[in-house]
Design a protein around this motif. Structure first.
Motif, PDB file in Angstrom:
ATOM      1  N   TYR A  87       0.843  -1.153   0.353  1.00 46.78           N
ATOM      2  CA  TYR A  87       0.191  -0.382   0.103  1.00 46.78           C
ATOM      3  C   TYR A  87       1.101   1.236  -0.080  1.00 46.78           C
ATOM      4  O   TYR A  87       2.029   1.656   0.277  1.00 46.78           O
ATOM      5  CB  TYR A  87      -0.855  -0.219   1.157  1.00 46.78           C
ATOM      6  CG  TYR A  87      -2.042   1.153   1.615  1.00 46.78           C
ATOM      7  CD1 TYR A  87      -2.938   1.318   0.767  1.00 46.78           C
ATOM      8  CD2 TYR A  87      -1.546   2.561   2.579  1.00 46.78           C
ATOM      9  CE1 TYR A  87      -3.941   2.185   0.297  1.00 46.78           C
ATOM     10  CE2 TYR A  87      -2.293   3.348   1.973  1.00 46.78           C
ATOM     11  CZ  TYR A  87      -4.059   3.274   1.373  1.00 46.78           C
ATOM     12  OH  TYR A  87      -5.018   4.484   1.085  1.00 46.78           O
ATOM     13  N   ARG A  88       0.380   2.412  -0.898  1.00 46.20           N
ATOM     14  CA  ARG A  88       1.117   3.377  -1.127  1.00 46.20           C
ATOM     15  C   ARG A  88       0.922   4.361   0.607  1.00 46.20           C
ATOM     16  O   ARG A  88       0.011   5.395   0.445  1.00 46.20           O
ATOM     17  CB  ARG A  88       0.494   4.772  -2.363  1.00 46.20           C
ATOM     18  CG  ARG A  88       1.477   3.066  -3.312  1.00 46.20           C
ATOM     19  CD  ARG A  88       1.764   4.201  -4.410  1.00 46.20           C
ATOM     20  NE  ARG A  88       1.307   3.294  -5.715  1.00 46.20           N
ATOM     21  CZ  ARG A  88       0.915   4.587  -6.995  1.00 46.20           C
ATOM     22  NH1 ARG A  88       1.125   5.503  -6.948  1.00 46.20           N
ATOM     23  NH2 ARG A  88       1.087   3.956  -8.024  1.00 46.20           N
ATOM     24  N   TYR A  89       1.128   4.136   1.435  1.00 43.47           N
ATOM     25  CA  TYR A  89       1.551   4.979   2.571  1.00 43.47           C
ATOM     26  C   TYR A  89       1.324   6.536   2.398  1.00 43.47           C
ATOM     27  O   TYR A  89       1.104   7.350   3.316  1.00 43.47           O
ATOM     28  CB  TYR A  89       1.882   4.055   3.641  1.00 43.47           C
ATOM     29  CG  TYR A  89       1.524   2.921   4.198  1.00 43.47           C
ATOM     30  CD1 TYR A  89       0.278   3.005   5.017  1.00 43.47           C
ATOM     31  CD2 TYR A  89       1.823   2.252   3.643  1.00 43.47           C
ATOM     32  CE1 TYR A  89      -0.233   1.215   5.467  1.00 43.47           C
ATOM     33  CE2 TYR A  89       1.564   0.819   3.814  1.00 43.47           C
ATOM     34  CZ  TYR A  89       0.495   0.955   4.711  1.00 43.47           C
ATOM     35  OH  TYR A  89      -0.114  -0.744   5.079  1.00 43.47           O
ATOM     36  N   GLY A  90       1.790   6.473   1.684  1.00 39.80           N
ATOM     37  CA  GLY A  90       2.522   8.024   1.056  1.00 39.80           C
ATOM     38  C   GLY A  90       1.768   9.239   0.946  1.00 39.80           C
ATOM     39  O   GLY A  90       1.491  10.014   0.610  1.00 39.80           O
ATOM     40  N   SER A  91       0.382   8.679   0.461  1.00 39.32           N
ATOM     41  CA  SER A  91      -0.764   8.926  -0.202  1.00 39.32           C
ATOM     42  C   SER A  91      -0.917  10.051   1.308  1.00 39.32           C
ATOM     43  O   SER A  91      -2.573  10.953   0.502  1.00 39.32           O
ATOM     44  CB  SER A  91      -1.163   7.710  -1.000  1.00 39.32           C
ATOM     45  OG  SER A  91      -2.223   7.220   0.052  1.00 39.32           O
ATOM     46  N   GLY A  92      -1.200   9.521   2.431  1.00 43.48           N
ATOM     47  CA  GLY A  92      -1.572   9.961   3.418  1.00 43.48           C
ATOM     48  C   GLY A  92      -2.972   9.775   4.029  1.00 43.48           C
ATOM     49  O   GLY A  92      -3.296  10.332   4.356  1.00 43.48           O
TER      50      GLY A  92
END
Ligand code: RRO
Length: 310
Positions: A87-92
């Motif tokens: 998952y792209r946790y960096g997307s906030g």
């Protein structure tokens, strides 16, 4: 207008996301929610092993909402854990993993496996699946819930939440709150799951509208809004230091506003999302912003939990 929310030590870009079960069984659906104006993502309730769920038809839309007896169809815990690894946790946008083991041991096994990974994904343990034949909802058995939460604490070292069924009596709100308040790492409760075991009747066919359980199923949509708001408001008052996530009957900015006024930190969309798809998040967000502007509120903090009594 600022629709952002600080929750679980993180800034979310908004307050809306999907209700578990809706638009979140397959990776493509989860990614469509993440790519939308939703502010977070929660996956379909997982069991240890994959499940096909109950026979169809098992979901039906009505003029006032929905009835379902899906029976926990899901890809199995490892599928959602693998999604959480990538998952792209960096997307906030926080990722929540809904867990609905068929036993306490299964729930604890999934919590331990998640803990071992050390991922930022947050578990929402489902205490309120109404649709597995022969399995009562854990959330209506207070002694079993108390035992389960003690076991979750031992299995999982981080912050977690639970999805609660609707309660209908002040004595039950108080009894459940007393149990939940024993657990400092229980950071949030999501209120409510569907109102279980309703019956929708079709006059033309003189029949029920879903096949499992001779037509009984969980209600969502307009049917459940006042019950959801009551549960949000009561647990907001009774669980100081915890957050309440509102779920039930949100189909426009107006219901989202009501949930936040009743105390919700974030708001989930179920039945409406099922029919409208992830475009619902941008529409409801902009409706909420318009309503807030008209009322002179510039942030959600300005009115959260400020519902007036007479
Ligand atoms: O899969 C379902 O039948 C289902 C679940 Br697990 C739940 O928690 N709530 C619901 O309405 N349906």
């Amino acid at each position: 207008i600022d629709l952002s929310v600080t929750w679980l030590g993180q800034a979310m870009p908004g307050c809306l996301y999907n209700a578990s079960g809706v638009w979140c069984r397959e990776e493509e659906e989860l990614e469509a929610v993440r790519a939308s104006a939703a502010a977070a993502v929660v996956s379909k309730s997982a069991t240890l092993a994959p499940r096909d769920g109950n026979p169809e038809p098992r979901y039906c839309q009505t003029p006032l909402g929905s009835i379902n007896s899906m029976g926990l169809p899901n890809r199995g815990f490892d599928y959602y854990l693998d999604y959480a690894r990538r998952y792209r946790y960096g997307s906030g946008k926080p990722l929540f993993l809904s867990l609905s083991g068929l036993s306490l041991d299964d729930n604890c096994a999934m919590l331990r496996a998640l803990a071992e990974e050390g991922l930022p994904a947050v578990p929402e343990v489902n205490l309120s699946c109404p649709n597995v034949p022969g399995k009562p909802q854990l959330g209506y058995d207070f002694a079993a819930t108390a035992e389960a939460l003690d076991a979750f604490d031992a299995a999982y070292p981080g912050l977690y939440g639970v999805k609660l069924p609707p309660y209908f009596d002040p004595a039950h709100f108080a009894a459940m709150a007393e149990i939940l308040n024993r657990h400092p790492r229980l950071a949030f409760v999501t209120c409510i799951n569907s109102i279980g075991n309703g019956l929708v009747v079709d006059i033309d066919s003189e029949a029920v509208v879903i096949k499992p359980k001779d037509g009984l199923g969980g209600l969502g949509g307009d049917y459940v809004l006042p019950t959801a708001l009551a549960n949000v408001r009561e647990f907001y008052r009774l669980l100081p230091g915890k957050d309440v996530v509102g779920c039930g009957g949100v189909k426009s900015g107006r219901e989202a506003f009501m949930h936040i006024l009743a105390g919700a930190r974030a708001v989930q969309v179920g039945t409406c999302l099922y029919h409208e798809g992830p475009g619902a998040f941008a529409r409801i967000s902009s409706e909420l912003a318009v309503l807030m502007r008209a009322k002179g509120y510039r942030s959600l903090d300005a009115f959260r939990g400020k519902l007036r009594t007479l």
